[in-house]
Design a protein around this motif. Structure first.
Motif, mmCIF file in Angstrom:
data_model
loop_
_atom_site.group_PDB
_atom_site.id
_atom_site.type_symbol
_atom_site.label_atom_id
_atom_site.label_comp_id
_atom_site.label_asym_id
_atom_site.label_seq_id
_atom_site.Cartn_x
_atom_site.Cartn_y
_atom_site.Cartn_z
ATOM 1 N N SER A 60 0.849 -1.192 0.000
ATOM 2 C CA SER A 60 0.000 0.000 0.000
ATOM 3 C C SER A 60 0.883 1.240 0.000
ATOM 4 C CB SER A 60 -0.916 0.018 1.226
ATOM 5 O OG SER A 60 -1.852 -1.029 1.162
ATOM 6 N N LEU A 61 0.570 2.169 -0.887
ATOM 7 C CA LEU A 61 1.280 3.444 -0.954
ATOM 8 C C LEU A 61 0.392 4.514 -0.330
ATOM 9 C CD1 LEU A 61 2.591 3.300 -4.651
ATOM 10 C CD2 LEU A 61 3.590 2.271 -2.606
ATOM 11 N N GLN A 62 0.861 5.125 0.754
ATOM 12 C CA GLN A 62 0.072 6.149 1.456
ATOM 13 C C GLN A 62 0.636 7.525 1.151
ATOM 14 O OE1 GLN A 62 -0.486 5.545 5.663
ATOM 15 N NE2 GLN A 62 -0.941 7.708 6.022
ATOM 16 N N PHE A 63 -0.217 8.393 0.606
ATOM 17 C CA PHE A 63 0.179 9.751 0.235
ATOM 18 C C PHE A 63 -0.649 10.770 1.010
ATOM 19 C CE2 PHE A 63 1.246 7.184 -3.442
ATOM 20 C CZ PHE A 63 2.468 7.680 -3.852
ATOM 21 N N PRO A 64 -0.052 11.888 1.416
ATOM 22 C CA PRO A 64 -0.865 13.004 1.905
ATOM 23 C C PRO A 64 -1.571 13.682 0.740
ATOM 24 C CG PRO A 64 1.433 13.647 1.830
ATOM 25 C CD PRO A 64 1.387 12.183 1.473
ATOM 26 N N ASP A 65 -2.514 14.543 1.015
ATOM 27 C CA ASP A 65 -3.309 15.168 -0.039
ATOM 28 C C ASP A 65 -2.451 15.932 -1.030
ATOM 29 O OD1 ASP A 65 -5.521 14.141 1.173
ATOM 30 O OD2 ASP A 65 -6.078 15.994 2.202
ATOM 31 N N GLU A 66 -1.410 16.626 -0.530
ATOM 32 C CA GLU A 66 -0.605 17.460 -1.431
ATOM 33 C C GLU A 66 0.289 16.653 -2.357
ATOM 34 O OE1 GLU A 66 1.505 17.296 2.606
ATOM 35 O OE2 GLU A 66 -0.545 17.551 1.825
ATOM 36 N N LEU A 67 0.466 15.337 -2.101
ATOM 37 C CA LEU A 67 1.318 14.510 -2.953
ATOM 38 C C LEU A 67 0.520 13.512 -3.785
ATOM 39 C CD1 LEU A 67 4.369 13.692 -0.631
ATOM 40 C CD2 LEU A 67 4.155 15.485 -2.358
ATOM 41 N N LEU A 68 -0.801 13.570 -3.726
ATOM 42 C CA LEU A 68 -1.599 12.627 -4.507
ATOM 43 C C LEU A 68 -1.390 12.796 -6.011
ATOM 44 C CD1 LEU A 68 -5.084 12.321 -2.774
ATOM 45 C CD2 LEU A 68 -3.446 10.499 -3.265
ATOM 46 N N CYS A 69 -1.031 14.003 -6.416
ATOM 47 C CA CYS A 69 -0.782 14.227 -7.843
ATOM 48 C C CYS A 69 0.430 13.451 -8.351
ATOM 49 C CB CYS A 69 -0.602 15.724 -8.116
ATOM 50 S SG CYS A 69 0.710 16.491 -7.149
ATOM 51 N N HIS A 70 1.287 12.999 -7.433
ATOM 52 C CA HIS A 70 2.469 12.225 -7.828
ATOM 53 C C HIS A 70 2.261 10.728 -7.666
ATOM 54 C CE1 HIS A 70 5.037 16.003 -6.706
ATOM 55 N NE2 HIS A 70 4.376 16.150 -7.845
ATOM 56 N N SER A 71 1.084 10.315 -7.227
ATOM 57 C CA SER A 71 0.872 8.904 -6.920
ATOM 58 C C SER A 71 0.926 8.016 -8.159
ATOM 59 C CB SER A 71 -0.474 8.719 -6.213
ATOM 60 O OG SER A 71 -1.542 9.179 -7.032
ATOM 61 N N VAL A 72 0.372 8.473 -9.276
ATOM 62 C CA VAL A 72 0.343 7.644 -10.485
ATOM 63 C C VAL A 72 1.751 7.438 -11.064
ATOM 64 C CG1 VAL A 72 -0.519 7.466 -12.848
ATOM 65 C CG2 VAL A 72 -2.035 8.249 -11.020
ATOM 66 N N PRO A 73 2.572 8.501 -11.241
ATOM 67 C CA PRO A 73 3.941 8.248 -11.720
ATOM 68 C C PRO A 73 4.742 7.343 -10.792
ATOM 69 C CG PRO A 73 3.394 10.573 -11.930
ATOM 70 C CD PRO A 73 2.298 9.946 -11.144
ATOM 71 N N ILE A 74 4.593 7.520 -9.473
ATOM 72 C CA ILE A 74 5.332 6.670 -8.533
ATOM 73 C C ILE A 74 4.844 5.235 -8.627
ATOM 74 C CG2 ILE A 74 5.710 6.233 -6.078
ATOM 75 C CD1 ILE A 74 5.683 9.244 -5.629
ATOM 76 N N TYR A 75 3.531 5.049 -8.739
ATOM 77 C CA TYR A 75 2.985 3.699 -8.881
ATOM 78 C C TYR A 75 3.550 3.012 -10.126
ATOM 79 C CZ TYR A 75 -0.433 0.140 -10.230
ATOM 80 O OH TYR A 75 -1.024 -1.029 -10.640
ATOM 81 N N ARG A 76 3.600 3.736 -11.236
ATOM 82 C CA ARG A 76 4.101 3.128 -12.476
ATOM 83 C C ARG A 76 5.573 2.778 -12.377
ATOM 84 N NH1 ARG A 76 1.045 7.353 -16.637
ATOM 85 N NH2 ARG A 76 -1.050 6.410 -16.463
ATOM 86 N N LEU A 77 6.365 3.638 -11.737
ATOM 87 C CA LEU A 77 7.795 3.339 -11.583
ATOM 88 C C LEU A 77 8.007 2.117 -10.698
ATOM 89 C CD1 LEU A 77 9.227 6.959 -11.144
ATOM 90 C CD2 LEU A 77 9.633 5.418 -13.073
ATOM 91 N N LEU A 78 7.298 2.041 -9.587
ATOM 92 C CA LEU A 78 7.455 0.897 -8.701
ATOM 93 C C LEU A 78 6.970 -0.390 -9.361
ATOM 94 C CD1 LEU A 78 6.270 2.409 -5.281
ATOM 95 C CD2 LEU A 78 8.609 1.920 -5.990
ATOM 96 N N LYS A 79 5.865 -0.305 -10.090
ATOM 97 C CA LYS A 79 5.304 -1.490 -10.731
ATOM 98 C C LYS A 79 6.240 -2.036 -11.807
ATOM 99 C CE LYS A 79 1.772 -4.319 -11.130
ATOM 100 N NZ LYS A 79 1.374 -5.206 -10.016
ATOM 101 N N SER A 80 6.844 -1.130 -12.567
ATOM 102 C CA SER A 80 7.722 -1.565 -13.650
ATOM 103 C C SER A 80 9.036 -2.144 -13.129
ATOM 104 C CB SER A 80 8.016 -0.394 -14.590
ATOM 105 O OG SER A 80 8.688 0.649 -13.899
ATOM 106 N N LYS A 81 9.543 -1.620 -12.016
ATOM 107 C CA LYS A 81 10.823 -2.086 -11.501
ATOM 108 C C LYS A 81 10.694 -3.272 -10.553
ATOM 109 C CE LYS A 81 13.273 2.310 -11.935
ATOM 110 N NZ LYS A 81 14.294 1.756 -12.864
#
Length: 522
Positions: A60-81
């Motif tokens: 589970s990736l937990q983000f505060p409200d101000e970092l939710l805009c970065h959740s999709v790029p981070i998810y894709r990087l972690l998923k690919s690696k």
């Protein structure tokens, strides 16, 4: 004559809820991040290595409200690696504060690891391992050293002149977003102050926390460096790096004996902050006095992930029961005045939360909200307070605070009807005592001559409000704060009048919405 559309006087179109502008306090440094910098700032490689080495299957990736805009790029990087065999989920909202690990939301997807992004309180988790990614907030190290060095040099020279015993010591504390520069700042600051023969102490932040077993007593990071300084050192000065925050406020209150200098990277300035300590503690002492006047308490569950929160709740219940106070345990998620206003019979709330979210100093709440330590002070017979402030769960449970939990006043055989003086109202007040024989007596408003045997036999048990007849005669009021509050209200609900009103004729009701029913006439 021009026809004007009919608009109800007591309703609105709802357009303002869509068109209004909301001001958001968002750190610009977290928004202006290039996609190429995500690997470094959010430590993708370290996170992937921990996932693969631990063989975690559901993350589970937990983000505060101000970092939710970065959740999709981070998810894709972690998923690919990370490759196949690792399911990753994004927690879009937190149950309580964003600084706390949301183990409840993670368990909804049966996660075995949480990756927490952004600001964190570093409270000990109770169920799941946690990897912390603090991010990297920009800071000018050279300017930080110059600003703090100038302030600390002046202070150390004054301390050396006035107190020749003991060597002055600097304790470096900082917001977690600047932890990546903490080692460099600590070493350079010590070199800057080398001529004054002072030390700079610095505890590196943990980047991973695992739940402790019941046989191990967890030692929260928040107090490790502070305990060492308080117990072993004198003439200590705290240097803090970060802007105005709850972390800084709590630091000032829990270290009221220390001088605190704070450097704000956003304004590039350093100032003495400890001048506010007395004012902060005085405001909390006012809350303590309001808690002393309360007889009915609500225990607010503000965390489900911090270790020892359940033993602390049980300990507070015992403490209130020993002091003959009534308590209710409530879990309402994120606090707001509207939620707590529903519990009108409660006179004071006790918040069980992480250190950063424990102190609530908002005037819009109807009832005072105190911390467990403030409750200890409020229940003391003398009502004195030395000024020491404790937020750590473990220190409260161990009785390591100056006002020990076991020191609360008990029924010492004195007059239970003796009034107490309130410093809030300046008047004497009659204390309500729950859980004792005084509240289990039969209370009859109209002094009815006949009382059934089964009613008198229940005296001594916890019973609810009982009505003897249709005249609303109250025959028993046994240890129920809610019943007492209901009785004090002028409006107690709709009158049933069973058997007094004849049935009405069934009619067709209105149709449409409240702002304009179909049978309304303009």
């Amino acid at each position: 004559m021009t026809d004007i559309p009919a608009v109800s006087t007591f309703s609105a179109s709802g357009e303002d809820a869509i068109t209004r502008t909301i001001q958001l306090n968002i750190d610009s440094s977290t928004q202006n991040i290039a996609p190429s910098d995500f690997l470094e700032i959010y430590e993708i490689e370290r996170t992937v290595a921990a996932i693969v080495e631990g063989n975690f299957k559901r993350i589970s990736l937990q983000f505060p409200d101000e970092l939710l805009c970065h959740s999709v790029p981070i998810y894709r990087l972690l998923k690919s690696k990370a490759g196949e065999g690792h399911d990753i989920y994004v927690l879009a909202d937190t149950s309580y504060g964003s600084c706390c690990v949301d183990e409840v939301a993670a368990q909804h997807v049966d996660a075995d690891l949480i990756v927490h992004y952004g600001h964190a309180c570093l409270s000990q988790p109770s169920r799941l391992p946690v990897i912390y990614v603090f991010g990297k907030k920009p800071v000018d190290v050279d300017d930080c050293i110059n600003q703090l060095g100038r302030c600390l040099t002046t202070q150390l020279q004054q301390d050396t002149t006035s107190n020749s015993n003991g060597r002055p010591t600097i304790l470096l504390r900082y917001d977690v977003g600047y932890s990546y520069h903490a080692d460099e700042i600590a070493h350079r600051l010590e070199s800057e102050l080398q001529s004054l023969k002072t030390r700079v102490l610095h505890d590196p932040l943990p980047t991973r926390l695992d739940p402790k077993s019941t046989l191990q007593r967890p030692k929260p990071f928040e107090q490790t460096g502070a305990e060492f300084v308080e117990d072993s050192l004198t003439n200590t000065i705290i240097a803090y790096i970060g802007g105005e925050s709850l972390n800084l406020t709590n630091l000032l209150m829990t270290h009221s004996h220390c001088e605190v200098y704070a450097y704000d990277p956003s304004t590039r300035s350093a100032h003495l902050q400890s001048y506010r300590t007395n004012k902060l503690l005085m405001r909390r002492f006012a809350m303590v006095q309001r808690a002393r006047d309360a007889d009915v308490f609500g225990i607010l569950v503000g965390t489900l992930g911090v270790t020892s929160y359940l033993p602390l709740i049980a300990h507070i219940r015992k403490l209130l029961a020993r002091a003959r106070k009534k308590s209710y345990t409530i879990s309402v998620g994120k606090l707001n005045p509207a939620k707590l206003a529903n519990f009108m019979e409660i006179e004071c709330f006790i918040l069980i939360a992480c250190p950063e979210n424990s102190v609530i100093d908002a005037k819009e709440f109807l009832r005072p909200i105190v911390t467990p330590f403030e409750l200890e002070v409020a229940l003391q017979a003398e009502g004195t307070w030395s000024g020491r402030y404790v937020l750590d769960f473990e220190k409260l449970l161990a009785g390591d605070s100056e006002n020990d939990l076991g020191a609360a006043t008990e029924d010492n055989g004195g007059d239970p009807d003796q009034p107490t003086f309130s410093l809030v109202t300046g008047k004497y007040r009659q204390v309500k005592r729950y859980g004792s024989k005084h509240n289990l007596d039969v209370f009859n408003l109209n002094l009815q001559p006949k009382v059934e045997d089964n009613e008198t036999s229940t005296e001594g048990t916890s019973a609810a409000l009982t009505l003897r007849n249709q005249d609303s005669t109250l025959s028993k009021l046994a240890d129920s704060a809610a019943a007492l509050f209901l009785h004090s209200r002028s409006y107690q609900g709709l009158e049933t009048k069973i058997g007094e009103d004849s049935p009405s004729v069934l009619e067709q009701g209105r149709s449409g919405i409240a702002r304009g029913y179909s049978d309304d006439h303009s």
